[in-house]
Motif scaffolding. Structure first.
Motif, PDB file in Angstrom:
ATOM      1  N   ARG A   1      48.125  29.571  34.796  1.00 16.01           N
ATOM      2  CA  ARG A   1      48.309  28.646  35.920  1.00 16.01           C
ATOM      3  C   ARG A   1      47.592  27.326  35.614  1.00 16.01           C
ATOM      4  NH1 ARG A   1      46.568  31.751  39.855  1.00 16.01           N
ATOM      5  NH2 ARG A   1      48.627  32.513  40.453  1.00 16.01           N
TER       6      ARG A   1
ATOM      7  N   ASP B   1      54.322  35.923  39.906  1.00 15.71           N
ATOM      8  CA  ASP B   1      52.967  36.018  39.378  1.00 15.71           C
ATOM      9  C   ASP B   1      52.527  37.485  39.281  1.00 15.71           C
ATOM     10  OD1 ASP B   1      52.654  33.333  39.096  1.00 15.71           O
ATOM     11  OD2 ASP B   1      51.475  33.034  40.918  1.00 15.71           O
TER      12      ASP B   1
ATOM     13  N   ALA C   1      53.021  36.931  34.389  1.00 17.10           N
ATOM     14  CA  ALA C   1      54.120  37.025  35.351  1.00 17.10           C
ATOM     15  C   ALA C   1      54.890  38.316  35.112  1.00 17.10           C
ATOM     16  CB  ALA C   1      55.043  35.820  35.229  1.00 17.10           C
TER      17      ALA C   1
END
Length: 200
Positions: free
Chosen positions: A116, A168, A162
């Motif tokens: 992220r 996610d 993921a």
């Protein structure tokens, strides 16, 4: 007249009996042979002195050296977008502090993030996490000169970030937000800046 021949014969036998005797030797004496005295058995001291194994040539067992200590490998996890040590992270570090200090060799700390965010931000975050672990170790007695910190960002994941559906994977991200610590024995060389937690 008939006795004289017998007397003459008897006197002749007496003369023949003493002809071969040596002076001082009684007639018909039987010669005896004296046996040598038995040899006494050697004493314990004499037997030890005659042994072919001298103390100078007796082999002594070589002591087995103790096994070399194994490097310390430990992993500390972090919360999302944070470089602060959690209580769980401190507890993990406390478990290995004594072993790290006993190693007396180089300590390499590698920081990681999940995927992220952008690469540059993740690189900087991984460096901050490695530095946070280093500071904790130094505060608790590990020499700063032994410690090397490396930030690897999101490049070395150990779990998926993921799911297959593109969502996610929070459990996987949690495993990737980590710092890996390797403490080597005193004779080990300082390792290169390469990951050592099973990733290539």
């Amino acid at each position: 007249m008939t006795r004289w021949p017998h007397v003459s014969l008897w006197l002749g036998c007496l003369a023949l009996t003493g002809c071969g005797d040596e002076p001082g030797r009684q007639p018909n004496a039987v010669a005896t042979r004296t046996s040598p005295a038995p040899t006494p058995a050697p004493t314990a001291t004499e037997a030890a002195q005659e042994s072919i194994m001298r103390p100078s040539v007796v082999e002594t067992p070589t002591p087995t050296p103790p096994p070399a200590p194994e490097p310390v490998n430990a992993t500390v996890l972090f919360d999302s977008n944070d470089a602060a040590l959690t209580d769980a992270a401190r507890a993990s570090l406390d478990e290995v502090l004594g072993r790290i200090a006993a190693m007396a060799g180089p300590v390499t700390i590698r920081g990681h993030t999940d995927s992220r965010g952008n690469d540059e931000a993740n690189k900087r975050m991984s460096e901050k996490r490695a530095e946070a672990v280093r500071d904790y170790l130094v505060e608790h007695g590990v020499a700063a000169a032994r410690v090397t910190t490396i930030g690897l960002g999101e490049d070395r994941p150990v779990a998926p970030n993921a799911t297959l559906q593109g969502k996610d994977d929070e459990a996987g991200r949690q495993r990737n937000r980590r710092v890996h610590i390797v403490a080597e024995p005193a004779e080990a060389a300082v390792p290169a800046a390469q990951p050592s937690d099973g990733q290539k």
